[in-house]
Motif scaffolding. Sequence first.
Motif, mmCIF file in Angstrom:
data_model
loop_
_atom_site.group_PDB
_atom_site.id
_atom_site.type_symbol
_atom_site.label_atom_id
_atom_site.label_comp_id
_atom_site.label_asym_id
_atom_site.label_seq_id
_atom_site.Cartn_x
_atom_site.Cartn_y
_atom_site.Cartn_z
ATOM 1 N N SER A 112 -13.939 16.979 -29.342
ATOM 2 C CA SER A 112 -14.666 17.153 -27.939
ATOM 3 C C SER A 112 -14.023 18.263 -27.697
ATOM 4 C CB SER A 112 -14.349 16.231 -26.948
ATOM 5 O OG SER A 112 -15.079 15.286 -26.969
ATOM 6 N N HIS A 116 -14.774 25.425 -27.460
ATOM 7 C CA HIS A 116 -13.792 25.889 -26.712
ATOM 8 C C HIS A 116 -13.518 27.524 -27.111
ATOM 9 C CE1 HIS A 116 -13.267 26.203 -22.520
ATOM 10 N NE2 HIS A 116 -12.090 26.425 -22.929
ATOM 11 N N MET A 133 -17.436 13.894 -27.391
ATOM 12 C CA MET A 133 -18.124 12.783 -25.708
ATOM 13 C C MET A 133 -18.073 13.549 -24.667
ATOM 14 S SD MET A 133 -16.489 9.367 -25.834
ATOM 15 C CE MET A 133 -14.498 10.320 -25.503
ATOM 16 N N HIS A 134 -18.207 15.151 -25.439
ATOM 17 C CA HIS A 134 -17.913 16.305 -24.376
ATOM 18 C C HIS A 134 -19.227 16.529 -23.704
ATOM 19 C CE1 HIS A 134 -17.270 20.909 -23.539
ATOM 20 N NE2 HIS A 134 -16.966 20.305 -22.370
ATOM 21 N N GLU B 117 -6.732 9.171 -17.898
ATOM 22 C CA GLU B 117 -7.686 8.376 -17.744
ATOM 23 C C GLU B 117 -8.231 9.323 -16.314
ATOM 24 O OE1 GLU B 117 -10.124 5.023 -19.288
ATOM 25 O OE2 GLU B 117 -8.910 4.369 -16.957
ATOM 26 N N GLU B 119 -11.266 12.548 -13.909
ATOM 27 C CA GLU B 119 -11.718 13.217 -13.172
ATOM 28 C C GLU B 119 -11.741 14.127 -14.369
ATOM 29 O OE1 GLU B 119 -13.170 15.657 -10.029
ATOM 30 O OE2 GLU B 119 -11.569 14.158 -9.479
ATOM 31 N N PHE B 122 -12.720 12.935 -17.878
ATOM 32 C CA PHE B 122 -14.376 12.347 -18.055
ATOM 33 C C PHE B 122 -15.389 14.075 -18.486
ATOM 34 C CE2 PHE B 122 -18.216 12.351 -15.685
ATOM 35 C CZ PHE B 122 -18.935 11.021 -16.925
ATOM 36 N N LYS B 123 -14.649 15.188 -17.505
ATOM 37 C CA LYS B 123 -15.621 16.357 -17.567
ATOM 38 C C LYS B 123 -15.088 16.707 -18.865
ATOM 39 C CE LYS B 123 -14.437 21.127 -15.882
ATOM 40 N NZ LYS B 123 -13.821 21.776 -15.236
ATOM 41 N N LEU B 124 -14.021 16.570 -19.705
ATOM 42 C CA LEU B 124 -14.033 16.993 -20.820
ATOM 43 C C LEU B 124 -14.548 16.171 -22.549
ATOM 44 C CD1 LEU B 124 -10.442 18.565 -20.774
ATOM 45 C CD2 LEU B 124 -12.629 20.426 -20.052
ATOM 46 N N GLY B 125 -15.375 14.802 -22.242
ATOM 47 C CA GLY B 125 -15.709 14.276 -22.756
ATOM 48 C C GLY B 125 -14.466 13.362 -23.562
ATOM 49 N N LEU B 126 -12.844 13.617 -23.340
ATOM 50 C CA LEU B 126 -12.100 13.480 -24.005
ATOM 51 C C LEU B 126 -11.452 11.534 -23.722
ATOM 52 C CD1 LEU B 126 -9.720 16.863 -23.727
ATOM 53 C CD2 LEU B 126 -10.830 15.698 -25.436
ATOM 54 N N ARG B 127 -11.190 10.875 -24.691
ATOM 55 C CA ARG B 127 -10.765 9.550 -24.441
ATOM 56 C C ARG B 127 -9.363 9.348 -23.676
ATOM 57 N NH1 ARG B 127 -12.809 6.371 -27.598
ATOM 58 N NH2 ARG B 127 -13.765 7.048 -29.674
ATOM 59 N N SER B 194 -10.006 23.135 -19.068
ATOM 60 C CA SER B 194 -10.416 24.168 -20.226
ATOM 61 C C SER B 194 -9.627 23.807 -21.484
ATOM 62 C CB SER B 194 -9.976 25.194 -19.899
ATOM 63 O OG SER B 194 -10.210 26.051 -18.640
ATOM 64 N N PHE B 195 -9.297 23.062 -21.671
ATOM 65 C CA PHE B 195 -8.979 23.008 -23.090
ATOM 66 C C PHE B 195 -7.822 22.488 -23.582
ATOM 67 C CE2 PHE B 195 -13.387 21.448 -23.264
ATOM 68 C CZ PHE B 195 -13.661 20.109 -23.522
ATOM 69 N N GLN B 243 -8.629 17.914 -28.974
ATOM 70 C CA GLN B 243 -8.538 16.818 -29.206
ATOM 71 C C GLN B 243 -7.703 16.082 -30.929
ATOM 72 O OE1 GLN B 243 -12.433 14.925 -29.516
ATOM 73 N NE2 GLN B 243 -11.761 12.984 -30.637
#
Lengths: 313, 314
Positions: A112, A116, A133-134, B117, B119, B122-127, B194-195, B243
Motif C-alpha cells: 500500500s 506515494h 489494499m490502498h 487499526e 480510520e 483504512f484510508k491508507l489501505g494498511l494493516r 500521507s504514508f 508498509q
Amino acid sequence: MTSLPLVLESIGDLEDKHLTKIFELAKSFKEGSKSIPPSFFPNSPPLIATNFFENSTRTKLSFTVAIKRLGAIPIDLGKTGSSLAKGESLRDTFLTQKAIGVKLSIVRSSNSGELHRFKESAPYALINAGDGMHQHPTQALIDIFTMQELGLNIQGATMAIIGDCLHSRVCHSLIDLFPRMGGKLILCGPKGCLPEFKQSKNIRIEHDLKKAVKSADWIYQLRVQKERHKVFNNRGFFKEYFEQYGLSLHKFEKWNIESLVFNPGPAAIGVEISTDLIRSKYYMGDRQVEHSVPLRMSLIYLLLERLHQEGQL
Amino acid sequence: MSITLPFFSAIGVYTDQNFNEIKQELKTQGFSSGLLLSQSPLTADTFFKQAQPCLDENLEITDFSQLETPFIYSPNYLNAPDSKTLYQVLIKAKLHEVTYLSSPADHHFLNHGDMHEGEISFKLGLRGISPLAEELIISRDIEFSRNTGCAIHFLYISSARSLHLIKLAKKEGLPITVGVKLENLIYTEKDCDSFNSDFKYYPPLRTKEDLMALQSGARHGDIDIITLGMITKPVADNDQCFQASPFRSLDVKDFIANLMTHLLKQEILSQKDIERLLCTNPKKIFQLQEESQSHIKINPTTNQIHFKEGPCAS
C-alpha cells in the motif's frame, strides 16, 4: 485544462475536470472516433512499462492492449526475473527504465502506498494499477464509466458494496469516487471485512445483506480476500459466507430484487456468487472488462499528451 | 529559568548487538542509567541494569537460581508467552522476588499490522493493529499477578482501555507498574497520514482519545515512567514505502527536545511530573544507580540541553 498529474496514485489526485475529460475521451475511444494524431510521436513510438509485481489478468491485459492500440510499445517487467529479486530498489528500477527510454510506467504492487514517495520526484509518469489494499483508481474509473455507458444515473443513486471492503483497494477507490459523482454507498459484509469507520451522510455500514441490497439501486460485489486476512483466516470463519453474503438468483427471487451486479473480478463462483447469477442478465462483470481498454487508453493518452506538450516525447 | 534533572531513564533495548553504541549515545545525551533487556548475560556494567529472558534458547523456563538480575522478560517482544508457560514463570518469579517485564502483545491479533487499526489505516489501505492485541495481554497478566502475587511492569501501553485496566489493578493494590513511550504521549495515528514512515512506531500511535488518556495518566501518576527505546533498528537512507519500512523509535538525541517541545512547554507535564517519570520512578522500579553524579540542565526557552558532571545543585 490542467494536465493530468504525473503520478496517478489515487482518485484524490484527479480534479473534477480531469474526470470529465477522462470519461469523454474513453467514450471517443470506445466509439472509435478518436485516434492518436500523427504528430504525437515525432520520433518513435514511446516505451511504456507494465511493472506488475503482483498477479493480474484483467488489469495487465487491458493496459497492454490499450498501450498497443495507442501505437506505443509495451515492455513488461515482473518482480521475479528482474533485479528487484536481487534487492535492487524500486527507484533504481524506474531510473533504469527511464535510461532506456521508458516514458510511462504502469505499476502494480502488493505494498500500500508504494508510489506515494515518488510524487515529489517522479522519475517518469506513473499510473497505479493497484497497490496493496490502498487504491485501484483505474478500476474505479472503469466502473463509473461502465455505469454511465449503461445509462445509470449515479447522481442520487445508492450502491451497495458487498464483501470484503476492508481489504479491497477497489472499494477504497470507489469510496473516494462514487460520492464525488453524487452517489451514496452502503458497505456490507461480516465483521472482519468492514472498516472501523465513522459513517458519513454518503457512506453507511450495514451487516444485513437483505437490508443492504433492498436499499440499493444496484450492487457492487467484492471477493473475500482470504489471502489478506491475518486474524479471520482460519478455523472456517468464512464457512457460511455464501449463505450470509453470497448472491444468487434464488435470493434475488426470494427478496424480489432486480439489481445489476458489478464485480471487478475475479469472481469466486460458489463462494460469493452463484453460477446462475453470473450467467444472468444482472451480471455486469464482462461489461466492466469491455470498458477497461477504452478507459485505460484515455488515461494513457492524456499522460502522453502532457509529455508531448512538455516536449518529453 | 533553567530546569535541572538528575537524569535516569528506563530503557528497553531489545538487542545488545549495538549495546556499546547505544550506551555511548545515551551518555552523550545525558542519561546516567538505564535498563537493558539482554538476550545474553553481560559482563558487569555500571550503566545498564540488566533483565534476562524468562525462557532459555530451548524455550524452557529459565533457571531462576542462576539469575543475575531481579528482572525477567519475554524473549520475543512481539509475542507474549502462552498462558500456561507464563503462569509457571510467574510462580517461580514470585518465589525469587523477581519482577516480570511484560511486553503486552498478543501476536494472534497483531495482524502483521503497520499502524493503529482505525480510520487512517483504512484510508491508507494498511494493516491495522487493534488495541485488543495489547489489552488482552494486560488483562491476562493482571489476573496472573493477582493469582501469583508476582510484580509485573508493563513496558509500554498505548490505549486508554489499557490504562483503565491498570488503574483498576493498582487501585486494588496489585504490584503493577507501567511505562509509556514518549511517542505515544505526543503523536497520534493522524501523523501517519500521507504514508509518513517517520511515525511508524511500535506500539502504534493511536487515537486522540488514547493520547489524552495517556497524558492524563502520566500527569496524575497512573503511569509510572516514560520509556525510551524498545526498538533501536537504525533507519538510514530509507527509500521504502511505509508498509516495507521497519518500526522505529524516537531517536535518543531527539528525546529531550521532543519532551520539552511537546509536553513541558505545552504544560501537559510539569517539571515535577517529568522528574517523577524519568528519574524518581525508574530509579525505584528498576533499582537503578547513577554511574556518576551527573545531571542535565535544560533551558526551556531555547531547548538547550547541557550535560553536567557533578551532583545536582537543586
